[in-house]
Write an enzyme that holds these catalytic residues in place. Structure first.
Site, mmCIF file in Angstrom:
data_model
loop_
_atom_site.group_PDB
_atom_site.id
_atom_site.type_symbol
_atom_site.label_atom_id
_atom_site.label_comp_id
_atom_site.label_asym_id
_atom_site.label_seq_id
_atom_site.Cartn_x
_atom_site.Cartn_y
_atom_site.Cartn_z
ATOM 1 C CG HIS A 54 27.737 32.703 39.793
ATOM 2 N ND1 HIS A 54 27.302 33.549 38.626
ATOM 3 C CD2 HIS A 54 29.131 32.814 40.036
ATOM 4 C CE1 HIS A 54 28.789 33.953 38.118
ATOM 5 N NE2 HIS A 54 29.727 33.540 39.027
ATOM 6 C CG HIS A 57 29.209 30.188 36.142
ATOM 7 N ND1 HIS A 57 29.036 29.984 37.327
ATOM 8 C CD2 HIS A 57 30.064 30.758 35.555
ATOM 9 C CE1 HIS A 57 30.326 30.609 37.685
ATOM 10 N NE2 HIS A 57 30.917 31.212 36.793
ATOM 11 C CB CYS A 115 45.269 37.919 38.846
ATOM 12 S SG CYS A 115 43.636 37.803 39.612
ATOM 13 C CB CYS A 149 42.319 36.744 35.768
ATOM 14 S SG CYS A 149 41.913 38.398 36.537
ATOM 15 C CB CYS A 208 43.852 41.224 40.121
ATOM 16 S SG CYS A 208 42.673 41.098 39.005
ATOM 17 C CG HIS A 244 39.525 38.800 40.606
ATOM 18 N ND1 HIS A 244 39.967 38.831 39.329
ATOM 19 C CD2 HIS A 244 38.155 38.296 40.393
ATOM 20 C CE1 HIS A 244 39.342 38.015 38.581
ATOM 21 N NE2 HIS A 244 38.070 37.601 38.970
ATOM 22 C CE LYS A 246 33.390 42.064 41.086
ATOM 23 N NZ LYS A 246 34.692 42.357 41.113
ATOM 24 C CE LYS A 259 32.608 30.619 47.736
ATOM 25 N NZ LYS A 259 33.558 29.601 47.927
HETATM 26 O O1 ME8 Z 1 36.491 32.533 33.058
HETATM 27 N N1 ME8 Z 1 27.243 38.382 34.879
HETATM 28 O O2 ME8 Z 1 35.469 30.664 33.892
HETATM 29 P P1 ME8 Z 1 34.227 31.248 34.874
HETATM 30 C C1 ME8 Z 1 27.003 37.485 33.672
HETATM 31 N N2 ME8 Z 1 37.256 29.047 32.741
HETATM 32 N N3 ME8 Z 1 27.859 36.549 33.309
HETATM 33 C C2 ME8 Z 1 28.651 36.089 34.114
HETATM 34 C C3 ME8 Z 1 28.699 36.748 35.450
HETATM 35 C C4 ME8 Z 1 27.968 37.793 35.744
HETATM 36 N N4 ME8 Z 1 28.107 38.531 36.988
HETATM 37 N N5 ME8 Z 1 29.842 36.023 36.058
HETATM 38 C C5 ME8 Z 1 30.457 35.062 35.493
HETATM 39 C C6 ME8 Z 1 36.393 31.264 33.047
HETATM 40 N N6 ME8 Z 1 29.555 35.114 34.164
HETATM 41 C C7 ME8 Z 1 37.293 30.208 32.168
HETATM 42 C C8 ME8 Z 1 36.752 30.329 30.730
HETATM 43 S S1 ME8 Z 1 36.829 29.468 28.142
HETATM 44 C C9 ME8 Z 1 37.873 28.992 27.239
HETATM 45 C C10 ME8 Z 1 37.408 29.447 29.804
HETATM 46 C C11 ME8 Z 1 29.718 34.075 33.067
HETATM 47 O O3 ME8 Z 1 33.964 29.992 35.537
HETATM 48 C C12 ME8 Z 1 30.373 34.756 31.827
HETATM 49 O O4 ME8 Z 1 30.080 33.937 30.744
HETATM 50 O O5 ME8 Z 1 35.235 32.361 35.513
HETATM 51 C C13 ME8 Z 1 31.879 34.763 32.017
HETATM 52 O O6 ME8 Z 1 32.515 34.926 30.814
HETATM 53 C C14 ME8 Z 1 31.994 33.180 32.430
HETATM 54 O O7 ME8 Z 1 30.870 33.264 33.337
HETATM 55 C C15 ME8 Z 1 33.209 33.234 33.362
HETATM 56 O O8 ME8 Z 1 33.140 31.698 34.001
#
Ligand code: ME8
Length: 517
Positions: free
Chosen positions: A18, A21, A135, A138, A152, A155, A303, A306
């Protein structure tokens, strides 16, 4: 040669990427491009976090099977497909990663084994029992005191109650070392608000953490005990080094690790700024130079989720508005480090004000004047900004300085602000010199030519400055200005006032920012 290595989080593949990311990954990409442009040896890592319960649950949902009946082969096939979707999305978004790591790859497994063995050799792993909450959203063990109304806090999802035998990492033993490290390295955690947050957390709340789960969970077999798998965060954090050769290629590892910059969102601050450095300290490995935790953004004030149905797909946005426009908007609109809001309304406003009326108009009017008044041939610019002019050469030098400071401080919105000022300077210059008036007076011919040369030169610098953030737009402008091979020149040469393609014929420039329907 200076070197620069940068990482993003690796993302869960339980869903498509999304806009959040894309945000982190765009900024990392812009920084990687900025360093490559300066001639630094650069390594940029992104990828997918695959050994997660979230992923195996998503695989089961997709196949319509209960979670406990899905096979490893089925989960692997699901993560293979989803990881390819992520990679394709990042390719579409112009992400110039050097390694797209997947945590189901064999070199990652080798590195995780090596890391766990090093931590065990340091005496920091023991077998214990975890009784508490988990959770899955997370992928975190949550102490009772962190729950909010039994849920959590991050979430809306219910937490699972666990009572299981786990291997633990002696995280609490690193409390004082971590605090001393933050103290001695004030730039390690950025921005300062996050640094304060992590110091308070480590000082007051640090506890030992489980680093294994029972083998029925999808994950990497725990070295030395096949009844367990590695807890997904312990495995995922290691990606930053395994992607650079840790455990498989020592030369490559030593070339790139420690990373200069690790970008993360504020949601995963604790994992990156407490657990991760403690793991590295335990294994006797160097810590990354800087970890920057940016803010989160909402979608039209809400926020993103989905259930609300407001998840924004960056690939769809890029199809609608163009990749460069999306990159520009996200990096300009949301100050890196702060929370912000994404809305298509704001995107359209910025498109009109900054891109159509700003950069697009400057490019179009410059090239039109060139064709009209000098048969499209680029003349040399005024030196020093010209006859009582606005000091264009000095403005360019100042812009490069502020731009470099902003990019090095990981503040792309400030870098774009500096470019915006230069565009305004160029507009003011054109308005004050009035080439259309000079063109009517043959005695002003020399001044007209130098003015046109100055306009081209200003536009060329705007394009170069834009290159890390809007690469295609920048390349199109530089090509039209007779410098399609700009990438093969040293930046220090390109930055010189007057180093454009003097004598070249300006080419066609596609309509950069057409009217939106
Ligand atoms: O946490 N606004 O992966 P994830 C800005 N796999 N950035 C956002 C966002 C938002 N609303 N939502 C997500 C994980 N992000 C683990 C990480 S690393 C060793 C493992 C971005 O798929 C932001 O960078 O849940 C956040 O930290 C990341 O997506 C979380 O991606």
């Amino acid at each position: 040669m200076p070197r620069f290595s940068i990482t993003t989080p690796i993302y869960y593949v339980n869903d498509r990427p999304h806009i959040g990311h894309a945000y982190t990954t765009f900024v990392a990409d812009a920084l990687a491009r900025w360093h490559r442009m300066q001639g630094d040896a650069t390594f940029f890592v992104t990828g997918t976090d695959e050994n997660s319960q979230k992923n195996s649950e998503a695989a089961a949902r997709k196949l319509g099977k209960p979670h406990d009946q899905i096979t490893h082969e089925e989960i692997q096939a699901y993560v293979d497909g989803m990881s390819a979707t992520w990679r394709q999305a990042f390719d579409t978004l112009g992400i110039t990663y050097d390694r797209f790591i997947r945590t189901t790859e064999s070199d990652h497994l080798a590195g995780v084994n090596q890391l766990i063995n090093a931590v065990r050799d340091a005496g920091d792993i023991y077998l214990g029992t975890y009784a508490g909450w988990y959770c899955v959203e997370c992928e975190a063990f949550l102490p009772e005191k962190e729950l909010s109304g039994g849920m959590c806090p991050y979430h809306t999802r219910a937490v699972e109650k666990l009572e299981e035998q786990n291997y633990f990492f002696k995280l609490s033993a690193y409390r004082d070392k971590l605090l001393a490290y933050y103290d001695a390295h004030p730039d390690f955690v950025q921005p300062v608000s996050r640094r304060n947050e992590i110091i308070a957390y480590v000082r007051d709340c640090l506890e030992d953490v489980s680093i294994s789960r029972p083998k029925k969970i999808w994950g990497i077999p725990f070295p030395g005990d096949r009844e367990h798998v590695v807890y997904v965060w312990f495995d995922a954090l290691a990606n930053y080094m395994t992607a650079m050769g840790y455990g498989t290629d020592d030369v490559r590892y030593r070339t790139w690790w420690p990373a200069n910059v690790q970008l993360v969102g504020k949601d995963i601050l604790k994992f990156h700024c407490a657990l991760w450095p403690a793991m590295l300290m335990s294994a006797g490995l160097p810590l990354p130079e800087r970890v920057f935790a940016h803010g989160f953004f909402t979608i039209g004030g809400e926020k993103m989720s989905k259930s609300r149905g407001n998840v924004v797909n960056p690939v769809h946005m890029a199809e609608r508005y163009g990749v460069d426009v999306l990159r520009y908007f996200l990096m300009r609109e949301i100050p890196f480090g702060s929370d912000g809001d994404f809305s298509e309304e704001r995107l359209k406003e910025r498109y009109a004000s900054d891109l159509q009326k700003g950069i697009g108009n400057l490019a179009a009017r410059t090239l039109t004047m060139m064709r009209k008044y000098n048969d499209a041939i680029i003349p040399p610019p005024h030196l020093g900004g010209g006859r009582g002019g606005v000091g264009c050469e000095a403005a360019v030098a100042t812009t490069w300085r502020s731009y470099a400071i902003a990019m090095d401080a990981l503040l792309p919105h400030e870098a774009l602000d500096a470019i915006g000022s230069l565009v305004r300077t160029a507009d003011q210059y054109i308005e004050s010199e009035k080439p259309w008036v000079l063109a009517k007076d043959a005695s002003q011919r020399a001044h007209l030519l130098a003015t046109l040369g100055t306009c081209c030169e200003l536009l060329r610098h705007v394009a170069l400055l834009l290159a890390p953030i809007m690469p295609d737009t920048a390349h199109a402008i530089l090509t039209a200005l007779g410098q399609p091979d700009w990438r093969s020149h040293a930046l220090t040469d390109l930055q010189q006032w007057g180093s454009g393609a003097i004598g070249a014929t300006v080419g066609d420039l596609p309509h950069l920012f057409p009217a939106m329907e």
